[in-house]
Design an enzyme around this catalytic site. Structure first.
Site, PDB file in Angstrom:
ATOM      1  N   GLU A   1       0.835  -1.193   0.000  1.00 52.87           N
ATOM      2  CA  GLU A   1       0.000   0.000   0.000  1.00 52.87           C
ATOM      3  C   GLU A   1       0.873   1.246   0.000  1.00 52.87           C
ATOM      4  O   GLU A   1       0.902   2.021  -0.936  1.00 52.87           O
ATOM      5  CB  GLU A   1      -0.966  -0.026   1.187  1.00 52.87           C
ATOM      6  CG  GLU A   1      -2.043  -1.098   0.992  1.00 52.87           C
ATOM      7  CD  GLU A   1      -3.087  -1.102   2.085  1.00 52.87           C
ATOM      8  OE1 GLU A   1      -3.013  -0.275   3.004  1.00 52.87           O
ATOM      9  OE2 GLU A   1      -3.986  -1.951   2.006  1.00 52.87           O
TER      10      GLU A   1
HETATM   11  C1  HEC Z   1      -3.352   1.042  -1.648  1.00 52.66           C
HETATM   12  C2  HEC Z   1      -4.690   1.382  -1.225  1.00 52.66           C
HETATM   13  C3  HEC Z   1      -4.933   1.829   0.194  1.00 52.66           C
HETATM   14  C4  HEC Z   1      -4.286   2.823   0.904  1.00 52.66           C
HETATM   15  C5  HEC Z   1      -3.084   3.639   0.492  1.00 52.66           C
HETATM   16  C6  HEC Z   1      -5.009   2.955   2.140  1.00 52.66           C
HETATM   17  N1  HEC Z   1      -6.065   2.067   2.176  1.00 52.66           N
HETATM   18 FE1  HEC Z   1      -7.459   1.921   3.621  1.00 52.66          FE
HETATM   19  N2  HEC Z   1      -8.171   0.203   2.792  1.00 52.66           N
HETATM   20  C7  HEC Z   1      -7.726  -0.333   1.602  1.00 52.66           C
HETATM   21  C8  HEC Z   1      -8.280  -1.682   1.461  1.00 52.66           C
HETATM   22  C9  HEC Z   1      -8.064  -2.617   0.292  1.00 52.66           C
HETATM   23  C10 HEC Z   1      -9.048  -1.921   2.622  1.00 52.66           C
HETATM   24  C11 HEC Z   1      -9.803  -3.205   2.987  1.00 52.66           C
HETATM   25  C12 HEC Z   1      -8.802  -4.224   3.494  1.00 52.66           C
HETATM   26  C13 HEC Z   1      -9.433  -5.403   4.172  1.00 52.66           C
HETATM   27  O1  HEC Z   1     -10.623  -5.378   4.487  1.00 52.66           O
HETATM   28  O2  HEC Z   1      -8.717  -6.371   4.432  1.00 52.66           O
HETATM   29  C14 HEC Z   1      -8.983  -0.698   3.429  1.00 52.66           C
HETATM   30  C15 HEC Z   1      -9.685  -0.478   4.621  1.00 52.66           C
HETATM   31  C16 HEC Z   1      -9.729   0.748   5.280  1.00 52.66           C
HETATM   32  C17 HEC Z   1     -10.665   1.112   6.330  1.00 52.66           C
HETATM   33  C18 HEC Z   1     -11.774   0.233   6.892  1.00 52.66           C
HETATM   34  C19 HEC Z   1     -13.123   0.704   6.446  1.00 52.66           C
HETATM   35  C20 HEC Z   1     -14.252  -0.231   6.834  1.00 52.66           C
HETATM   36  O3  HEC Z   1     -15.418   0.102   6.553  1.00 52.66           O
HETATM   37  O4  HEC Z   1     -14.015  -1.305   7.383  1.00 52.66           O
HETATM   38  C21 HEC Z   1     -10.374   2.403   6.703  1.00 52.66           C
HETATM   39  C22 HEC Z   1     -11.064   3.241   7.751  1.00 52.66           C
HETATM   40  C23 HEC Z   1      -9.216   2.822   5.910  1.00 52.66           C
HETATM   41  N3  HEC Z   1      -8.875   1.804   5.046  1.00 52.66           N
HETATM   42  C24 HEC Z   1      -8.551   4.042   6.069  1.00 52.66           C
HETATM   43  C25 HEC Z   1      -7.280   4.287   5.518  1.00 52.66           C
HETATM   44  C26 HEC Z   1      -6.350   5.311   5.983  1.00 52.66           C
HETATM   45  C27 HEC Z   1      -6.593   6.267   7.124  1.00 52.66           C
HETATM   46  C28 HEC Z   1      -5.256   5.249   5.162  1.00 52.66           C
HETATM   47  C29 HEC Z   1      -3.982   6.075   5.248  1.00 52.66           C
HETATM   48  C30 HEC Z   1      -3.225   5.971   6.467  1.00 52.66           C
HETATM   49  C31 HEC Z   1      -5.515   4.180   4.190  1.00 52.66           C
HETATM   50  N4  HEC Z   1      -6.731   3.611   4.465  1.00 52.66           N
HETATM   51  C32 HEC Z   1      -4.674   3.856   3.142  1.00 52.66           C
HETATM   52  C33 HEC Z   1      -6.899   0.303   0.690  1.00 52.66           C
HETATM   53  C34 HEC Z   1      -6.035   1.332   1.017  1.00 52.66           C
END
Ligand code: HEC
Ligand code: HEC
Length: 484
Positions: free
Chosen positions: A226
């Protein structure tokens, strides 16, 4: 408490955290930093060694990570000295892990004001201890700081990816891709869920493995696909070199930049900015504006499982709960926060799931077959904007989603009992889609922040990181479940 901790080397800590992988897949609910003291048992550079608490699954279940702080008195002066040495590159330059992750705050230094939030119509108010952890009350400075961190690509290893790359407010707080693309064009196995109304979420991730937004926010920054293969120390020290961040952390937390503070600030920003309510449905339901919904939307609402208002004389001529989506998409945020197998990702030929979902997260000994292929019920607010849909992004449109439910999902041994053939007519299917679109609402307008200049005097443009990099490698390592 210390009895539960084992001493491990820094690389072991990194491996333990990375193993859980994924956006926020820190397994933060299972790890806890215990002490600033260098380990004597370790063969590698002593002061960098970290203590990791392997809190048992049972403990973690009833003890949210954000409420767990080290219970030992630490001399803040000592920690700051160590860190200054590290930044200056002096002798004994290694910072202690605790000084990076967490520092006791000096209350007298905190110059921040409480933030009061008026939530959009249809949502319940944000309440301390209910939706906002007692350890992280909403404040103005925290919100502004969290917003900068959320959009700052310098949080990633090569300065190209921010949280907004995958959770862009303009795209319904997602990337609108089937599976997310991270640093160097790596793809993962799951679709980025929306951040919309996660303030009300009981757990985070498709499998619910993180208990809070705070716990979640610590993961992606050091997920190799990521935001890059980097350690917490790397990120925190990089941000400590940015005077604008140092100053804001002092004001908001009374500490230098820490991972704990980063997580709290980002969570505050998400909690407040990613709210959606006051949709056509809310105008109808809460205001009693009977004209807010069209006839098709009203029929869709009834099929979905919700009754017309008592003062509405419109006759829908459809059966209440024929689709009964409300058995899972219920309450003001349209989710029961539970995990269900609706047959997404089932491979009938292989007789197996591509991703085991909730099953993997359950503690050994209490795994239940009904959790196989089960994922968290997502909100359907703002749903029009956040496709493709489902944990694997396999359904492109809302029409395809309704078709999936209409045929009774994908039959498999652990299919939820509430998923069955619906026999909706074509016009009824269109009505259900129309109703879901009436849940597009009023969102908080998020202006992109001006980021603090770096040591080179340059100010990164947060817009640049809004476009995900081109896909290069399919790594499929967001999560051990996908890695099998
Ligand atoms: C490369 C893409 C990527 C980046 C960069 C990323 N995310 Fe995510 N995020 C995802 C994915 C894919 C999931 C789901 C993963 C899983 O469920 O295993 C997720 C899940 C989440 C969730 C959970 C939401 C829920 O409804 O359960 C949150 C909140 C979130 N991310 C916030 C962030 C934050 C804050 C950052 C920066 C620090 C960030 N993400 C950076 C791809 C990304
Ligand atoms: C048994 C519980 C259950 C029922 C009943 C149910 N859903 Fe779902 N819904 C879920 C779960 C769980 C997911 C996520 C599944 C996954 O990704 O594997 C989901 C996903 C969705 C999504 C995609 C959301 C996103 O962000 O990707 C939409 C849209 C949706 N459901 C609409 C409906 C509609 C319309 C109905 C009624 C016809 C319905 N659901 C009935 C549990 C349910």
């Amino acid at each position: 408490m210390l009895a539960r901790f084992g001493w491990v080397t820094r690389s072991a800590l990194a491996t333990a955290l990375l193993a859980l992988g994924g956006c926020g897949g820190t397994g933060n609910e299972k790890e806890e930093v215990a002490s600033a003291e260098p380990s004597t048992a370790s063969p590698s550079s002593g002061a960098l060694d970290a203590a990791v608490a392997k809190v048992s699954d049972k403990d973690s279940a009833d003890k949210p990570a954000h409420l767990v702080t080290p219970d030992r008195a630490v001399d803040p002066k000592k920690l700051v000295d160590v860190v200054e040495q590290e930044v200056k590159g002096g002798e004994n330059a290694s910072p202690s892990p605790e000084s990076i992750l967490w520092l006791p705050s000096d209350q007298s230094k905190i110059k921040d004001e409480p933030l009061t939030v008026k939530v959009p119509k249809g949502l319940s108010p944000l309440i301390l201890n209910v939706n906002v952890p007692a350890a992280n009350p909403l404040t103005k400075g925290k919100f502004e700081l969290g917003k900068q961190l959320y959009f700052d690509p310098r949080v990633s290893l090569d300065g190209t990816i921010s949280c907004a790359t995958c959770h862009n407010p303009e795209k319904g707080w997602t990337d609108q891709l089937s599976v997310s693309v991270g640093i160097d064009g790596h793809t993962g196995g799951r679709s980025a869920p929306t951040v919309v109304n996660t303030a009300y979420g009981k757990t985070m991730f498709w499998d619910g493995r993180s208990p809070s937004l705070e716990g979640q926010a610590q993961g992606p920054i050091q997920n190799p696909i990521e935001m890059g293969k980097q350690s917490y120390e790397d990120i925190v020290l990089r941000l400590r070199a940015i005077p604008g961040y140092k100053d804001q952390f002092e004001k908001v937390f009374g500490t230098d930049v820490t991972l704990d503070g980063m997580a709290k600030a980002i969570a505050t920003f998400e909690r407040v900015a990613a709210l959606s309510g006051n949709s056509k449905y809310d105008k109808y339901n809460s205001d009693g504006d009977l004209t807010a919904l069209s006839e098709s939307e009203k029929r869709g609402m009834v099929l979905f499982g919700l009754r017309l208002r008592g003062d509405d004389e419109f006759k829908t001529n459809v059966a209440l709960k024929k689709a009964e989506c409300t058995s899972c998409h219920t309450g003001s945020n349209f989710t029961n926060e539970q995990f269900h197998n609706i047959g997404v990702g089932w491979n009938a030929e292989k007789n197996d799931f591509a991703d085991y979902g909730r099953f993997v997260i359950s503690p050994i000994g209490s795994k239940n077959n009904s959790e196989l292929g089960a994922f968290k019920t997502p909100t359907v607010r703002e749903i029009e904007k956040s496709g493709p849909y489902m944990h694997d992004g396999s359904l492109k449109t809302l029409e395809e989603v309704v078709e999936h439910y209409n045929k009774g999902g994908n039959p498999n041994p652990s299919l939820d009992k509430d998923i069955k053939k619906l026999n909706l007519t074509d016009s009824e299917k269109a009505d259900v889609v129309a109703f879901m679109k009436a849940l597009t609402g009023e969102q908080v307008k998020v202006e992109l922040p001006t980021l603090p200049p770096g040591t080179d005097g340059k100010i990164p443009d947060p817009h640049a990181a809004l476009t995900p990099p081109p896909v290069k490698a399919a790594a499929n390592v967001f999560h051990p479940a996908v890695q099998r």
